[in-house]
Scaffold this motif. Sequence first.
Motif, PDB file in Angstrom:
ATOM      1  N   GLY A 672       0.900  -1.138   0.068  1.00 29.74           N
ATOM      2  CA  GLY A 672      -0.107  -0.117   0.026  1.00 29.74           C
ATOM      3  C   GLY A 672       0.737   1.182   0.058  1.00 29.74           C
ATOM      4  N   LYS A 673       0.180   2.366   0.314  1.00 32.65           N
ATOM      5  CA  LYS A 673       0.919   3.789   0.392  1.00 32.65           C
ATOM      6  C   LYS A 673       1.242   4.111   1.699  1.00 32.65           C
ATOM      7  CE  LYS A 673      -2.046   5.395  -3.490  1.00 32.65           C
ATOM      8  NZ  LYS A 673      -3.191   6.517  -3.642  1.00 32.65           N
ATOM      9  N   PHE A 674       2.556   4.275   1.958  1.00 35.11           N
ATOM     10  CA  PHE A 674       3.231   4.808   3.200  1.00 35.11           C
ATOM     11  C   PHE A 674       4.403   5.423   3.115  1.00 35.11           C
ATOM     12  CE2 PHE A 674       4.702   0.157   2.267  1.00 35.11           C
ATOM     13  CZ  PHE A 674       5.947   0.425   2.344  1.00 35.11           C
ATOM     14  N   LEU A 675       4.674   6.111   4.097  1.00 37.42           N
ATOM     15  CA  LEU A 675       6.217   6.902   4.288  1.00 37.42           C
ATOM     16  C   LEU A 675       6.651   6.531   5.479  1.00 37.42           C
ATOM     17  CD1 LEU A 675       5.394  10.652   3.800  1.00 37.42           C
ATOM     18  CD2 LEU A 675       3.419   9.019   3.983  1.00 37.42           C
ATOM     19  N   VAL A 676       8.202   7.006   5.517  1.00 37.18           N
ATOM     20  CA  VAL A 676       8.787   7.189   6.701  1.00 37.18           C
ATOM     21  C   VAL A 676       9.349   8.412   7.097  1.00 37.18           C
ATOM     22  CG1 VAL A 676      10.450   5.988   8.065  1.00 37.18           C
ATOM     23  CG2 VAL A 676       9.190   4.651   6.416  1.00 37.18           C
ATOM     24  N   LEU A 677       9.140   8.968   8.072  1.00 42.15           N
ATOM     25  CA  LEU A 677       9.882  10.424   8.278  1.00 42.15           C
ATOM     26  C   LEU A 677      10.659  10.575   9.515  1.00 42.15           C
ATOM     27  CD1 LEU A 677       6.592  12.568   7.823  1.00 42.15           C
ATOM     28  CD2 LEU A 677       8.164  12.056   5.964  1.00 42.15           C
ATOM     29  N   PRO A 678      11.344  11.305   9.755  1.00 45.78           N
ATOM     30  CA  PRO A 678      12.372  11.575  11.139  1.00 45.78           C
ATOM     31  C   PRO A 678      11.312  12.026  11.873  1.00 45.78           C
ATOM     32  CG  PRO A 678      13.238  12.549   9.022  1.00 45.78           C
ATOM     33  CD  PRO A 678      12.079  12.188   8.520  1.00 45.78           C
ATOM     34  N   LEU A 679      11.570  11.587  13.184  1.00 50.28           N
ATOM     35  CA  LEU A 679      10.454  11.895  14.268  1.00 50.28           C
ATOM     36  C   LEU A 679      10.821  13.543  14.511  1.00 50.28           C
ATOM     37  CD1 LEU A 679       8.440  11.072  16.475  1.00 50.28           C
ATOM     38  CD2 LEU A 679      10.650  10.815  18.041  1.00 50.28           C
ATOM     39  N   GLU A 680      11.757  14.181  14.071  1.00 49.83           N
ATOM     40  CA  GLU A 680      11.887  15.516  14.396  1.00 49.83           C
ATOM     41  C   GLU A 680      11.223  16.506  13.487  1.00 49.83           C
ATOM     42  OE1 GLU A 680      15.791  14.041  12.820  1.00 49.83           O
ATOM     43  OE2 GLU A 680      14.426  13.585  14.235  1.00 49.83           O
ATOM     44  N   ALA A 681      10.696  15.692  12.302  1.00 48.01           N
ATOM     45  CA  ALA A 681      10.003  16.651  11.394  1.00 48.01           C
ATOM     46  C   ALA A 681       8.597  17.065  11.961  1.00 48.01           C
ATOM     47  CB  ALA A 681       9.791  15.820  10.037  1.00 48.01           C
ATOM     48  N   LEU A 682       8.120  16.618  12.828  1.00 48.48           N
ATOM     49  CA  LEU A 682       6.988  16.829  13.455  1.00 48.48           C
ATOM     50  C   LEU A 682       6.941  18.029  14.560  1.00 48.48           C
ATOM     51  CD1 LEU A 682       5.309  13.275  14.112  1.00 48.48           C
ATOM     52  CD2 LEU A 682       5.077  14.907  12.053  1.00 48.48           C
ATOM     53  N   THR A 683       6.126  18.969  14.367  1.00 49.15           N
ATOM     54  CA  THR A 683       5.984  20.084  15.123  1.00 49.15           C
ATOM     55  C   THR A 683       6.186  19.795  16.561  1.00 49.15           C
ATOM     56  OG1 THR A 683       5.092  21.381  13.638  1.00 49.15           O
ATOM     57  CG2 THR A 683       5.590  22.571  15.795  1.00 49.15           C
ATOM     58  N   ARG A 684       5.164  18.871  17.169  1.00 44.66           N
ATOM     59  CA  ARG A 684       5.096  18.231  18.476  1.00 44.66           C
ATOM     60  C   ARG A 684       4.693  16.984  18.191  1.00 44.66           C
ATOM     61  NH1 ARG A 684       2.371  16.588  22.489  1.00 44.66           N
ATOM     62  NH2 ARG A 684       0.353  16.383  21.466  1.00 44.66           N
ATOM     63  N   PRO A 685       5.649  16.144  18.304  1.00 47.11           N
ATOM     64  CA  PRO A 685       5.455  14.477  17.948  1.00 47.11           C
ATOM     65  C   PRO A 685       4.379  13.977  19.213  1.00 47.11           C
ATOM     66  CG  PRO A 685       7.752  15.070  17.995  1.00 47.11           C
ATOM     67  CD  PRO A 685       7.058  16.100  18.279  1.00 47.11           C
ATOM     68  N   ALA A 686       3.622  13.196  18.983  1.00 51.24           N
ATOM     69  CA  ALA A 686       2.587  12.872  19.690  1.00 51.24           C
ATOM     70  C   ALA A 686       2.873  11.301  19.561  1.00 51.24           C
ATOM     71  CB  ALA A 686       0.911  12.983  19.298  1.00 51.24           C
ATOM     72  N   VAL A 687       3.759  10.655  20.409  1.00 51.04           N
ATOM     73  CA  VAL A 687       4.135   9.386  20.484  1.00 51.04           C
ATOM     74  C   VAL A 687       2.958   8.453  20.857  1.00 51.04           C
ATOM     75  CG1 VAL A 687       5.776   7.737  21.391  1.00 51.04           C
ATOM     76  CG2 VAL A 687       6.526  10.060  21.045  1.00 51.04           C
ATOM     77  N   ASN A 688       3.004   7.635  19.730  1.00 54.44           N
ATOM     78  CA  ASN A 688       1.789   6.403  20.058  1.00 54.44           C
ATOM     79  C   ASN A 688       2.346   5.029  19.986  1.00 54.44           C
ATOM     80  OD1 ASN A 688       2.008   6.308  17.588  1.00 54.44           O
ATOM     81  ND2 ASN A 688      -0.088   6.896  16.960  1.00 54.44           N
TER      82      ASN A 688
END
Length: 868
Positions: A672-688
């Motif tokens: 399917g469609k998916f992508l992998v980003l660095p965690l620091e790319a998010l403004t405020r990571p909401a770790v789940n």
Amino acid sequence: MRIALLSRTHAGAMGVLFGLTLSACLLVAALPRAMQGSFDAALRQSLRAAPAVQADLTVTVAPTRPAEDLHERGQFTTRDDRWREILPPALRPLVVPAGSGAGHMSAKTELTPVQGTGGQTYINLGWLSDMDRRVDWVRGHAPGAPGTMRWEGDSIPVFEVGVVDEAMSDMNLQLDQVKVLGEDHYVAVKIVGAFKAKDPSDRYWSHNQDILHVSRLLPPGKQEFEKHITTLMADPGLAVLDSFGRNLSYNWVLPINAARASALAAPDVDAGITEFARLLTLQSTSSAAPYRLLTGLPKLLDDFLAALTTAQTVMYLVLGGLLAVAIGVIVLAVQLLADRLDGTLALVRARGGSLRQVAGTGAALTAVAVVPAGLAGYALSALVPGPVLPIVHLGPALVVGCAVGFAAARLALTHRTPLHERRGDVTAARPSAKRVTLEVLVVVLALAGAYLLRTRDVTSRGLDPFLLLVPVALTLAAALVTLRCYPYPLRLLVRLTSRGRAAVPFLGLTRAARARSAAVLPVLILLPALAVSVFAAVVSDGIASTQRLASWQTVGAPIRMTSEIEIPADAIERVRRTPGVEQVVPAQTGRVQVGFGAERAEAIAVDLAGWQRLLDGAPISLPAEPAGGAGTPALVSPELRGRGAFEIGWQSRVKVATAGVVDVVPGFYTKGKFLVLPLEALTRPAVNTLLVKGDADPAALAEAVPSARVESQRAVLDAIQSDPLTATVRTTLLVVTVALAGYALVAVIVSLVLGAADRAGALAFLRALGLSDRQARRLTVLEILPMIVMTALAGLGLGLALPAALGPGVDLSSYAGDLPVSAYALDPLTPTALAAGLAAVAALGAYAHTAISRRRSLGAVLRVGDLT
């Protein structure tokens, strides 16, 4: 002749024959029972593990006119009795009796909107035949008879209903609240009670999830979820409930009793489901509203039969090899007994005994040993649980019949003329042209069969005769090639040793090279024994390594913790402080908007470098950290490749740049469609998501983060390995490997004993010429080892080649977490142990033989005139 006296005289050979026959009959009778019992256990486990709505049979109909409406319980019961009456014979033992298990009847409406909610809330009407046994009323009371009310100038029915307790707050409902339902043919519901399931884990509720839980659906193009719940009404409500203006269906659930399922009957059950569906359509009173059968049982059976076919193929391959080798070793033991009888029977024949008398004596003496052993092995197999297959009866009978038949045929052929003389000076006979042509044909057909097996499209279900015959042909071809070719390298060595001064190497290798075919054939039993045992070891190792790989790809870490809500920072710290935790890698997963349209993709933001360190030593690896560019670097799936830089919506708008393509993300995405980003790319990571390394207790981790679901690689691997079908395949392969190794060793010992007399005579001549004991041992080893080594190499080579030769014909993914088993890497310990064991037994046998021969005087071996 006196059979009892002959039995006592040849007690040693009789004992060997008894033991071999007992073990062979026990194995060929017990292993199929154990296998079939595990097949049944695997089918029952798969039926229990599947949701009841998938495994059970559900008859449903959607009435389209008033004449088809059902308004009382008795109409439902009459039809339930009818469905059970027309069940095909294959299904009747599986369906539980009426009123037991998860069996019940129901009436439900679907997509019944609540007035004034803009199509965002749906309250459906429902009736369960066993509502009183399934729910407890925690608020209010059970519903009663319906009433009426005025709505928009008309009188509409008002149903008293109960709602599951969780829906009261989730859908903002209250007791005694009245809701008007429908779009044109209106009805109303009055909520008089809230209930909870007596046993929410009961398989029964798999059929009624719409009653037990609120369903949330996101319609295409909308941003808000629709909420659906089905209420419960009492029997009097059926008298008012009709199909006019609403989606109404009646359902009869016929549960399957998994404990009575049988793998042997699975194809008949599959056919019975098709027949039952056909019979139901014949009961319909209207072509617009036919009775239909809803079940996922055919899919479950198809998946099981696909895995079963592979298991049966592998099992019959190894069991067929085991049976062939066992019979071959027993034939060797019979030949040993016949050699012991040779002098006695030759005297009987010379004194006028008939050929029938001679052959009958040998057959009777053999029967004295093998018939009780066969019966004992057959009786002991009854201790193994499992169904009794035809092979359970036929296997021991075949073993006993082959032993007795070979004894009679061999003695009849040997003593067909009185005072038979055998030439000991003839080294070899040139094979006829017909025999050479036949042997070449066998080799060519075996190679062609292996090629076709790898290239053809395998789509049939069931045992494939072609798949079973090709390994047999390859084994026979390898035996023929070994038998014909082994003298040539030995003769080359003989030429080399003839130039030396030492006589022992020359004499030993010469005797090995000049061995007659009759002397060589017993040793060739080693070839199928080694080939099948190595094949079993290779397959077992391949399954084990792929199982481990599958468990890592499923979890993606030693331990993975996932939560539907954000995991707080203090909870992450509690996880870090949990005993046994070595490393924690936080991540965030979610569904993101690709671009500005309706396209969606799965995404994970994680520190890839930290994740890779966490996987140190695991059989999986991660792609390298994406390099920076114009935007946030991201790894994308093949479906998202070629887009360059694009924006995604995830908490906020993020511009990502394609930095590489990755096919899978272990533990998360495989297609399917998916992508992998660095965690620091998010403004405020909401770790789940937390990826954990260490030997921590999963229960302690779950206590640290109550909202998280904890999965461990070890638990997933245990689940894969504990599957009954998988466990049976590996256990049977192990048993067969050990048994064949034992038979190979016995074959070496018996072959040593068979040639003992001839070898003792040769050593006696050489001792008279000055041969020392040390030289005698070396000569015996050089005579025996070449054939054993050549056969062992051929057997090992064939065993290593069989998995590749069978190719796609044997799909073992069902036993390895649905991953294809393609890397058949054999641990060097297995072939080394087998070859070393055979060589050690041969060497010990040679030393034992020379030690025994040394104690015998030359007068006991040589006859008058032998040295002149």
